[in-house]
Design a protein around this motif. Sequence first.
Motif, PDB file in Angstrom:
ATOM      1  N   ARG A   1      12.479 -14.257 -36.647  1.00 42.94           N
ATOM      2  CA  ARG A   1      11.787 -14.357 -38.047  1.00 42.94           C
ATOM      3  C   ARG A   1      10.752 -15.278 -38.114  1.00 42.94           C
ATOM      4  NH1 ARG A   1      14.889 -14.071 -43.659  1.00 42.94           N
ATOM      5  NH2 ARG A   1      13.142 -13.566 -45.113  1.00 42.94           N
ATOM      6  N   ALA A   2      11.173 -16.495 -37.564  1.00 39.66           N
ATOM      7  CA  ALA A   2      10.217 -17.666 -37.576  1.00 39.66           C
ATOM      8  C   ALA A   2       9.160 -17.417 -36.784  1.00 39.66           C
ATOM      9  CB  ALA A   2      11.049 -19.045 -37.488  1.00 39.66           C
ATOM     10  N   GLU A   3       9.317 -16.998 -35.216  1.00 39.42           N
ATOM     11  CA  GLU A   3       8.533 -17.024 -34.474  1.00 39.42           C
ATOM     12  C   GLU A   3       7.643 -15.898 -34.774  1.00 39.42           C
ATOM     13  OE1 GLU A   3       8.450 -16.063 -29.385  1.00 39.42           O
ATOM     14  OE2 GLU A   3      10.373 -16.649 -30.446  1.00 39.42           O
ATOM     15  N   ALA A   4       7.965 -15.010 -35.449  1.00 42.94           N
ATOM     16  CA  ALA A   4       6.960 -13.844 -35.644  1.00 42.94           C
ATOM     17  C   ALA A   4       5.705 -14.338 -36.463  1.00 42.94           C
ATOM     18  CB  ALA A   4       7.671 -12.764 -36.621  1.00 42.94           C
ATOM     19  N   LEU A   5       5.984 -15.251 -37.065  1.00 44.06           N
ATOM     20  CA  LEU A   5       4.873 -15.845 -37.997  1.00 44.06           C
ATOM     21  C   LEU A   5       4.140 -16.981 -37.215  1.00 44.06           C
ATOM     22  CD1 LEU A   5       6.792 -16.117 -41.423  1.00 44.06           C
ATOM     23  CD2 LEU A   5       5.319 -14.336 -40.598  1.00 44.06           C
ATOM     24  N   VAL A   6       4.424 -17.458 -36.046  1.00 43.06           N
ATOM     25  CA  VAL A   6       3.563 -18.557 -35.705  1.00 43.06           C
ATOM     26  C   VAL A   6       2.364 -17.990 -34.947  1.00 43.06           C
ATOM     27  CG1 VAL A   6       3.767 -20.007 -33.471  1.00 43.06           C
ATOM     28  CG2 VAL A   6       5.963 -19.867 -34.837  1.00 43.06           C
TER      29      VAL A   6
END
Length: 274
Positions: free
Chosen positions: A32-37
């Motif tokens: 989830r967090a990596e998808a926004l990086v």
Amino acid sequence: MKQWNGRKTMVCLLVIFICLLTAVTAAGQFYRAEALVTDFSRKNMPPCLTHPFGTDWMGRDMFARTMTGLSMSIRIGLLTAAVSTVTAFFLGLLAASMGKVVDGVVIGLIDLVMGIPHILLLVLISFALGKGFKGVVVGISLTHWTSLARLIRGEVLQLKESQYVKIARKLGHGGFETALKHMTPHLLPQLFVGLVLLFPHAILHEASITFLGFGLSPEQPAIGVILSESMKYLTMGKWWLALFPGLFLVAVVLLFHLTGEMMSRLMDPGFVHQ
């Protein structure tokens, strides 16, 4: 061998499908967090070992975004299918157990909802509620209960002719009370299968209205958002932006559909001895 090739094989496949869907949901939460990086030093990279699904115009990893989008779709599908199933259950019971007036009202409501194209009604409801997560959930929940409600109504009408139901009525139990207490155990298999079969419809419609711009927020890595944003880049040769999310969406929908079909067959009394 015959028994293994029939019922046990289907149970094994059902367990595998459920595990795959659970794995996709868990992977979406993990990424989830990596998808926004964003990382513009790696933008528009085609599929490679470090980025199996490539990257987009902002350097975001498409594998992480695809998994996160599928996880969101599965969770929305679960929530909306559950709400639709509960709605169908109570309206089906009311229609078949509360007399002709209530039955006529419920049937009229079913015909009204079914008479309007699904996607159009869904877009109108979602837009009226301000779009976003709330609009999508409410819109899908209010448009996917009709077929199951008709099925429940038909089952209740058949069960009303059973001897134990007639005895309960003679003992003074009301129509809806009798249906709720004495018929619900017989309706649980249909409800469970209906819940699973509503999943693929909910997922596809969530992706569809998000793709059209009436669903989830563009900031969220939803499958509909990913596919919508990728359209302008396809003519530039960035085929991976739409291919992998689209293929995985179809795969998840097919898994849900096959799971529902298998559960329906397993709960069929005629399949018990196969």
